[in-house]
Design a protein around this motif. Sequence first.
Motif, PDB file in Angstrom:
ATOM      1  N   SER A   1       0.819  -1.219   0.000  1.00 52.50           N
ATOM      2  CA  SER A   1       0.000   0.000   0.000  1.00 52.50           C
ATOM      3  C   SER A   1       0.853   1.270   0.000  1.00 52.50           C
ATOM      4  N   SER A   2       2.113   1.150   0.439  1.00 45.48           N
ATOM      5  CA  SER A   2       2.987   2.332   0.480  1.00 45.48           C
ATOM      6  C   SER A   2       3.729   2.554  -0.837  1.00 45.48           C
ATOM      7  N   PHE A   3       3.583   1.627  -1.781  1.00 48.71           N
ATOM      8  CA  PHE A   3       4.293   1.746  -3.056  1.00 48.71           C
ATOM      9  C   PHE A   3       3.527   2.664  -4.014  1.00 48.71           C
ATOM     10  N   PRO A   4       4.245   3.332  -4.914  1.00 51.84           N
ATOM     11  CA  PRO A   4       3.573   4.126  -5.953  1.00 51.84           C
ATOM     12  C   PRO A   4       2.747   3.203  -6.856  1.00 51.84           C
ATOM     13  N   ASP A   5       1.688   3.727  -7.420  1.00 52.56           N
ATOM     14  CA  ASP A   5       0.800   2.917  -8.247  1.00 52.56           C
ATOM     15  C   ASP A   5       1.521   2.191  -9.392  1.00 52.56           C
ATOM     16  N   PRO A   6       2.441   2.850 -10.126  1.00 54.58           N
ATOM     17  CA  PRO A   6       3.128   2.126 -11.207  1.00 54.58           C
ATOM     18  C   PRO A   6       3.888   0.899 -10.707  1.00 54.58           C
ATOM     19  N   ALA A   7       4.471   1.008  -9.511  1.00 54.31           N
ATOM     20  CA  ALA A   7       5.190  -0.132  -8.929  1.00 54.31           C
ATOM     21  C   ALA A   7       4.220  -1.244  -8.560  1.00 54.31           C
ATOM     22  N   LYS A   8       3.063  -0.904  -8.044  1.00 55.60           N
ATOM     23  CA  LYS A   8       2.049  -1.907  -7.715  1.00 55.60           C
ATOM     24  C   LYS A   8       1.636  -2.678  -8.968  1.00 55.60           C
ATOM     25  N   ILE A   9       1.490  -1.956 -10.062  1.00 52.19           N
ATOM     26  CA  ILE A   9       1.078  -2.583 -11.325  1.00 52.19           C
ATOM     27  C   ILE A   9       2.155  -3.538 -11.818  1.00 52.19           C
ATOM     28  N   VAL A  10       3.406  -3.103 -11.779  1.00 52.75           N
ATOM     29  CA  VAL A  10       4.516  -3.947 -12.222  1.00 52.75           C
ATOM     30  C   VAL A  10       4.613  -5.211 -11.370  1.00 52.75           C
ATOM     31  N   ILE A  11       4.538  -5.057 -10.067  1.00 54.00           N
ATOM     32  CA  ILE A  11       4.656  -6.194  -9.155  1.00 54.00           C
ATOM     33  C   ILE A  11       3.511  -7.188  -9.384  1.00 54.00           C
ATOM     34  N   THR A  12       2.313  -6.683  -9.596  1.00 56.66           N
ATOM     35  CA  THR A  12       1.175  -7.560  -9.865  1.00 56.66           C
ATOM     36  C   THR A  12       1.364  -8.290 -11.186  1.00 56.66           C
ATOM     37  N   ASP A  13       1.907  -7.594 -12.167  1.00 53.34           N
ATOM     38  CA  ASP A  13       2.190  -8.211 -13.462  1.00 53.34           C
ATOM     39  C   ASP A  13       3.209  -9.342 -13.319  1.00 53.34           C
ATOM     40  N   MET A  14       4.257  -9.098 -12.552  1.00 53.58           N
ATOM     41  CA  MET A  14       5.293 -10.112 -12.356  1.00 53.58           C
ATOM     42  C   MET A  14       4.748 -11.317 -11.603  1.00 53.58           C
ATOM     43  N   MET A  15       3.911 -11.070 -10.608  1.00 52.05           N
ATOM     44  CA  MET A  15       3.329 -12.168  -9.841  1.00 52.05           C
ATOM     45  C   MET A  15       2.388 -12.991 -10.708  1.00 52.05           C
ATOM     46  N   PHE A  16       1.553 -12.333 -11.487  1.00 52.85           N
ATOM     47  CA  PHE A  16       0.627 -13.034 -12.372  1.00 52.85           C
ATOM     48  C   PHE A  16       1.420 -13.887 -13.362  1.00 52.85           C
ATOM     49  N   ASN A  17       2.465 -13.323 -13.902  1.00 56.66           N
ATOM     50  CA  ASN A  17       3.257 -13.958 -14.943  1.00 56.66           C
ATOM     51  C   ASN A  17       4.038 -15.175 -14.441  1.00 56.66           C
ATOM     52  N   MET A  18       4.641 -15.064 -13.267  1.00 59.30           N
ATOM     53  CA  MET A  18       5.530 -16.119 -12.787  1.00 59.30           C
ATOM     54  C   MET A  18       4.922 -17.025 -11.723  1.00 59.30           C
ATOM     55  N   GLY A  19       3.956 -16.524 -10.989  1.00 61.11           N
ATOM     56  CA  GLY A  19       3.335 -17.340  -9.957  1.00 61.11           C
ATOM     57  C   GLY A  19       4.013 -17.187  -8.606  1.00 61.11           C
ATOM     58  N   ALA A  20       3.282 -17.533  -7.564  1.00 58.05           N
ATOM     59  CA  ALA A  20       3.734 -17.288  -6.195  1.00 58.05           C
ATOM     60  C   ALA A  20       4.895 -18.176  -5.757  1.00 58.05           C
ATOM     61  N   THR A  21       5.139 -19.300  -6.428  1.00 54.72           N
ATOM     62  CA  THR A  21       6.254 -20.157  -6.023  1.00 54.72           C
ATOM     63  C   THR A  21       7.517 -19.876  -6.834  1.00 54.72           C
ATOM     64  N   ARG A  22       7.404 -19.069  -7.856  1.00 55.36           N
ATOM     65  CA  ARG A  22       8.587 -18.705  -8.645  1.00 55.36           C
ATOM     66  C   ARG A  22       9.035 -17.274  -8.369  1.00 55.36           C
ATOM     67  N   PHE A  23       8.068 -16.388  -8.187  1.00 55.04           N
ATOM     68  CA  PHE A  23       8.383 -14.989  -7.903  1.00 55.04           C
ATOM     69  C   PHE A  23       8.444 -14.802  -6.391  1.00 55.04           C
ATOM     70  N   THR A  24       9.489 -15.346  -5.785  1.00 53.90           N
ATOM     71  CA  THR A  24       9.618 -15.343  -4.327  1.00 53.90           C
ATOM     72  C   THR A  24      10.780 -14.469  -3.866  1.00 53.90           C
ATOM     73  N   LYS A  25      10.779 -14.155  -2.592  1.00 61.00           N
ATOM     74  CA  LYS A  25      11.853 -13.361  -1.994  1.00 61.00           C
ATOM     75  C   LYS A  25      13.192 -14.081  -2.096  1.00 61.00           C
ATOM     76  N   GLU A  26      13.162 -15.401  -1.966  1.00 55.22           N
ATOM     77  CA  GLU A  26      14.390 -16.183  -2.036  1.00 55.22           C
ATOM     78  C   GLU A  26      14.978 -16.182  -3.444  1.00 55.22           C
ATOM     79  N   LYS A  27      14.140 -16.293  -4.447  1.00 54.10           N
ATOM     80  CA  LYS A  27      14.615 -16.365  -5.830  1.00 54.10           C
ATOM     81  C   LYS A  27      14.843 -14.985  -6.448  1.00 54.10           C
ATOM     82  N   TRP A  28      14.205 -13.977  -5.886  1.00 54.24           N
ATOM     83  CA  TRP A  28      14.320 -12.608  -6.397  1.00 54.24           C
ATOM     84  C   TRP A  28      14.749 -11.669  -5.262  1.00 54.24           C
ATOM     85  N   SER A  29      15.743 -12.082  -4.506  1.00 54.79           N
ATOM     86  CA  SER A  29      16.132 -11.343  -3.296  1.00 54.79           C
ATOM     87  C   SER A  29      16.551  -9.908  -3.579  1.00 54.79           C
TER      88      SER A  29
END
Length: 223
Positions: free
Chosen positions: A155-183
Amino acid sequence: MTKPTAVTFFQPVAPNTTEENYTGWQKEAFDTIKKNEKTYYYPYLDSMGIVTIGTGINVDNKAEFMKLDLRIGTPNGRLATQAEKEAGYSHLKNFAKQEIARASKDSKNPVNKTAYFYMTDTNLRLSILAEKELYNRKFKQALLNDVPKAFPKLSSFPDPAKIVITDMMFNMGATRFTKEKWSNFYGAVNKHDWSTAAKESHRNSGDKERNDWTHNTLKSVEK
C-alpha cells in the motif's frame, strides 16, 4: 511467452460468473496484464514446455485440462469430446518432450516456439466465457492473495510499482516470484529503490517488450 513453473489450476467456469469491477491502479493492472500476456484461445506450450491456454493460464495437468470448456474450430464451435481433448493434450506433451530433448542442457527456454506456432497445430479452442473466467480468477488470486502476502508494504508503493509487481506475480506465480529467488528485487522494492528494482526486474522469458516495459516503468518512479 510466459514460462510458469508453479502449477495453479482452475475449476470449470460457472455460467453466471461476472467480471470484477476494478478501479484505479487495480483496473490499470487488470488491463495491462491482459495486454502483456496476450490471449490465445488454443492450447500451446510456453518456453518451458508447460501446456498453457488463454491469458497465460497454466493447464499442464491432464485432469484439469480435460475439464476445460474446449470447442472445435472456433470458441463458439461444438463441444470437444473427451477423446479430442485427450489427443490434443497428449500431442502437446509429446512435442514438449521432443523439444526439450533437442535443446541444450543449459537452455533457459528449451521450447523455442512462439504461441502462434500452435494455432494451426490444433483445432481445440477455449470458449470465450471460459477464457474470461480463467483470467479473472487468476488475476484476482494474484491481486488479493499472492501479491499482498509477498509484499506486506504494498500500500505504500507508488501505483506504477504496484502494477509492475502484480504483473510479475501473475506472470511467474507465487512459487517462482519469491523473496528467495528474487532477493535483490525484493530488497530494492522494500527500500523504495526503484532504480535498482528496475535493474533487477529482468525475466528470462524471452519477452523483450515486457521486460522493457517493466524496467522503464520502475525506472520512471520517483522516490
